[in-house]
Design an enzyme around this catalytic site. Structure first.
Site: not given
Length: 255
Positions: A56, A136, A149, A153
């Site tokens: 993890d 991304s 998100y 990034k």
């Protein structure tokens, strides 16, 4: 002597495809993921030459243990860290739970920090060492309906740029991979105006191929992966006044 790589999030999607590509090229892979069943399946494909570890990325103690054990098995070092593990949810900010937003930041931000920090002594002792961070195209302008998100990034992009400069003195090259939407299990349930507008036009194989090329290149910081059309459109947008870029993003995302 075979080159060595640690891949996070290797149980599916880009991580699994990258593991396959590196294994075929003769690398020794440490495939890590929280999904032990997926790792078992990957082991069935790639065989016992490689390491398969439940890890993890948000648990720094577990990260330290796994990376140290892999390094010990290979003379106290490994050559590449691929920070691939990531989480994404696509919906209006207020329609996602706070726990979902927190998970995105824990995995995409804290996970990259944990793994990169723990990997340092082993990379510093490696050969032509490299850190490859999965970023991304969402790190080029804040994307509505994936605010957390996209923000995560932006962190990865800034972190990569800074570490590319800092770790040059240690002989460690740091870069990132910036794909648009990729056909992976993470995106399988994704829907919304932004996805419909842009489309899911890339495969995990497309991105893995770029990762493989990036590992042996020590000149580039960002590797954008996209269709030719999107390369052109985004390239033009990045040169337009901010109000134009904002208007286009607003329209694409249905706001």
């Amino acid at each position: 002597m075979s080159r060595t790589i640690v891949i996070t999030g290797a149980g599916a999607g880009i991580g699994a495809e990258a593991a396959r590509r590196f294994a075929r090229q003769g690398w020794i892979v440490c495939a890590t993921d929280v999904n032990e069943t997926a790792l078992k399946a990957l082991q069935g494909e790639l065989g016992d030459r490689h390491a398969y570890k439940r890890m993890d990325v948000t648990d720094k103690d577990e990260v330290n243990h796994v990376l140290a054990a892999f390094a010990r098995a290979h003379g106290g070092a490994f050559d590449v860290l691929l920070n691939n593990a990531g989480v994404a949810f696509i919906d209006r900010f207020e329609d996602l739970t706070l726990e979902q937003h927190e998970l995105v930041l824990r995995v995409n931000v804290q996970g990259v920090l944990n793994c990169t920090y723990a990997a340092f002594p082993y990379l510093a002792a490696g050969r032509a060492a490299k850190v490859v961070n999965m970023c991304s195209r969402a790190a080029e302008y804040g994307v509505p309906s994936e605010a957390s998100y996209s923000a995560s990034k932006f962190f990865v992009r800034g972190f990569t740029e800074a570490m590319n400069i800092e770790w040059e003195r240690h002989g460690i090259h740091v870069c990132d991979i910036m794909p648009n939407f990729v056909d992976t299990p993470m995106m399988a349930a994704a829907e919304g105006d932004i996805v419909d507008s842009i489309g899911i036009n890339l495969t995990a194989s497309d991105v893995a191929e770029t990762i493989l090329r990036a590992v042996d290149d020590r000149t580039r910081v960002h590797w954008r992966v996209d269709t030719r059309k999107n390369h052109i459109v985004i390239g033009v947008l990045n040169r337009t006044p901010s109000r134009v870029h904002r208007a286009v993003m607003k329209r694409l995302s249905g706001f």
